[in-house]
Design an enzyme around this catalytic site. Structure first.
Site, PDB file in Angstrom:
ATOM      1  N   PHE A 141      -5.715  10.524   7.917  1.00  0.00           N
ATOM      2  CA  PHE A 141      -5.788   8.886   8.125  1.00  0.00           C
ATOM      3  C   PHE A 141      -5.488   7.645   7.301  1.00  0.00           C
ATOM      4  O   PHE A 141      -4.461   8.278   7.023  1.00  0.00           O
ATOM      5  CB  PHE A 141      -7.007   8.987   6.694  1.00  0.00           C
ATOM      6  N   ASP A 226       3.650   9.312   5.233  1.00  0.00           N
ATOM      7  CA  ASP A 226       2.307   8.269   4.899  1.00  0.00           C
ATOM      8  C   ASP A 226       1.919   8.832   3.659  1.00  0.00           C
ATOM      9  O   ASP A 226       0.625   9.746   3.027  1.00  0.00           O
ATOM     10  CB  ASP A 226       0.601   8.489   5.586  1.00  0.00           C
ATOM     11  N   LYS A 255      -1.831   1.400  -1.541  1.00  0.00           N
ATOM     12  CA  LYS A 255      -2.722   1.686  -3.179  1.00  0.00           C
ATOM     13  C   LYS A 255      -2.298   1.568  -4.388  1.00  0.00           C
ATOM     14  O   LYS A 255      -2.412   0.436  -5.051  1.00  0.00           O
ATOM     15  CB  LYS A 255      -3.297   3.217  -2.883  1.00  0.00           C
TER      16      LYS A 255
HETATM   17  N1  PLP Z   1      -3.052   6.224   5.019  1.00  0.00           N
HETATM   18  C1  PLP Z   1      -3.494   6.915   4.120  1.00  0.00           C
HETATM   19  C2  PLP Z   1      -3.190   7.991   3.700  1.00  0.00           C
HETATM   20  C3  PLP Z   1      -5.311   6.529   2.890  1.00  0.00           C
HETATM   21  O1  PLP Z   1      -5.563   7.317   1.836  1.00  0.00           O
HETATM   22  C4  PLP Z   1      -5.277   4.995   3.528  1.00  0.00           C
HETATM   23  C5  PLP Z   1      -6.539   4.423   3.123  1.00  0.00           C
HETATM   24  O2  PLP Z   1      -7.334   5.237   2.526  1.00  0.00           O
HETATM   25  C6  PLP Z   1      -4.649   4.265   4.852  1.00  0.00           C
HETATM   26  C7  PLP Z   1      -3.919   4.766   5.366  1.00  0.00           C
HETATM   27  C8  PLP Z   1      -5.361   3.167   4.577  1.00  0.00           C
HETATM   28  O3  PLP Z   1      -4.604   1.837   4.117  1.00  0.00           O
HETATM   29  P1  PLP Z   1      -5.211   0.745   3.673  1.00  0.00           P
HETATM   30  O4  PLP Z   1      -6.750   0.662   3.513  1.00  0.00           O
HETATM   31  O5  PLP Z   1      -4.801   0.001   2.649  1.00  0.00           O
HETATM   32  O6  PLP Z   1      -5.276   0.038   4.785  1.00  0.00           O
END
Ligand code: PLP
Length: 403
Positions: A141, A226, A255
């Site tokens: 994700f 990520d 986050k």
């Molecule tokens: N990458 C990861 C691993 C995530 O867990 C999330 C959100 O849950 C995101 C990217 C996306 O972040 P945002 O919701 O701040 O756009």
């Protein structure tokens, strides 16, 4: 539902907000430490932490002081000028990571957009514009904007949003041969979560991330981690990739970075930083004084007060307790996975994570799901061991009906 203030607010929200979230029927109005309270005054122990955001819990004095002081002096200017807390946060981040430089934005999706753009531009400036493909993992994700969505290896999130940007390939997570087959001379980057979080809390087999590193080096692709959910101490190390001793070229964060104030970041090595020169990328709010002052307070507190080490210890206890529960309830629990305070409890066939979320909430615990079958625990890193024990005892009761 009674005619409480809470019920009235929810009724208004139902009328005026877009219905894009499935929300639990409470309005959370304030918090203190690891407790949050709803508009009717009911207390909850928070094992969600704003989905891995509130790393210091609620109302932490260092974060509150930093935000109040910064709000009183300067909330926003522009990246047309130098911004002191932005410089201080970048300095802290590069001193405590593999990276040499930082770029700030406002969310995780935006951080991944920046990383994808940087990888493509890096290949382009090296005279290899055909190297525009990004390999990421099935079940991963990376966010909801179109580029990050294309990198997200879960078709359910793509449905109805096409055409998505081209140049994205997905391989099964943890499978080195699949990665070997996918990373050819048209690939500019491999983008991976070191531990898949939203997709169900999946820890890769040892050797997977180092194989990704080796492949990227051999084939001239960048390795992007990520760490939006796994970073900032979540897994019991400041960065999850430290568990395997594998450093990326690029890391994305969001986050927990500013403890709840919206922020995103991309950290890069000097070798790749030059790909994004003046005018190539940017955002109005990115790195603004308020968000980065909050980030400085969060990172200093994590580093100076041993919060990450504590999270590692409480996380170990939590995992052991859940594994004990799984051993007692083999017909209800299929698996327990995670590291530090990123933990998933996979339920057996026929049990739904949503039911556990509901029962826990009725008992005064906030927990989240990660897919239909996995209950996810991402509490503030300051959660007390006694609260973990109380939650595990409650889960034992909920699953007991199946034992
Ligand atoms: N990458 C990861 C691993 C995530 O867990 C999330 C959100 O849950 C995101 C990217 C996306 O972040 P945002 O919701 O701040 O756009």
């Amino acid at each position: 539902m009674t005619d409480s203030r809470q019920a009235e607010l929810i009724a208004l929200g139902e009328r005026v907000l877009l219905r894009n979230y499935g929300r639990s029927p409470v309005v959370l109005t304030h918090g203190e430490g690891t407790r949050v309270y709803d508009a009717d005054g009911k207390a909850y122990v928070d094992f969600v932490g704003g989905i891995a955001v509130d790393v210091l819990g609620h109302g932490h004095p260092a974060l509150v002081r930093a935000v109040q002081a910064q709000a009183a002096s300067l909330i926003h200017v522009s990246n047309l000028y130098w911004i002191e807390p932005q410089i201080r946060l970048a300095d802290l981040l590069v001193r405590h990571s593999f990276a040499d430089r930082a770029f700030f934005c406002n969310s995780g999706a935006e951080a991944n957009e920046a990383a994808i753009k940087l990888a493509r531009r890096f290949a382009y400036t090296a005279g290899r514009p055909e190297r525009c493909h990004v390999v990421s993992a099935v079940g991963g994700f990376h966010g909801r904007t179109l580029g990050a969505l294309a990198a997200t290896g879960q078709p359910k999130y793509h449905e109805g949003f096409g055409p998505l940007p081209e140049g994205f390939r997905h391989v099964p997570f943890g499978d080195v041969s699949a990665l070997e087959a996918a990373v050819d001379d048209r690939v500019c980057a491999v983008l991976l979560e070191p531990i898949q979080a939203e997709g169900g809390v999946h820890v890769p087999p040892d050797g997977y991330l180092s194989a990704a590193r080796r492949l990227c080096d051999e084939r001239g692709a960048l390795l992007i981690f990520d760490e939006i959910q796994t970073g900032m101490g979540r897994t019991g190390r400041l960065w999850a990739h430290e568990h395997w001793g594998v450093a990326p070229d690029v890391m994305t964060l969001a986050k927990g970075l500013a403890g709840g104030v919206p922020i995103g970041a991309m950290l890069v090595t000097e070798r790749v930083a030059g790909a994004l020169g003046p005018g190539s990328h940017g955002t109005t709010f990115g790195g603004n004084p308020l968000a980065t002052a909050a980030g400085v307070a969060v990172l200093r507190t994590l580093l100076d007060e041993g919060v990450v080490e504590r999270a590692a210890a409480v996380g170990r206890h939590f995992l052991e307790a859940l594994r004990g529960l799984a051993a007692r309830r083999p017909r209800a629990v299929r698996d327990v996975r995670g590291k530090g305070l990123l933990i998933g409890l996979e339920l057996a066939e026929g049990l739904a994570a949503a039911d556990i979320v509901k029962r826990a909430m009725a008992d005064g615990f906030l927990v989240a799901s990660a897919g239909p079958q996995v209950v996810r625990f991402v509490p503030p890193l300051v959660i007390a061991q006694e609260d973990v024990d109380r939650l595990v005892a409650a889960l034992d009761r909920y699953l007991g009906d199946r034992a």
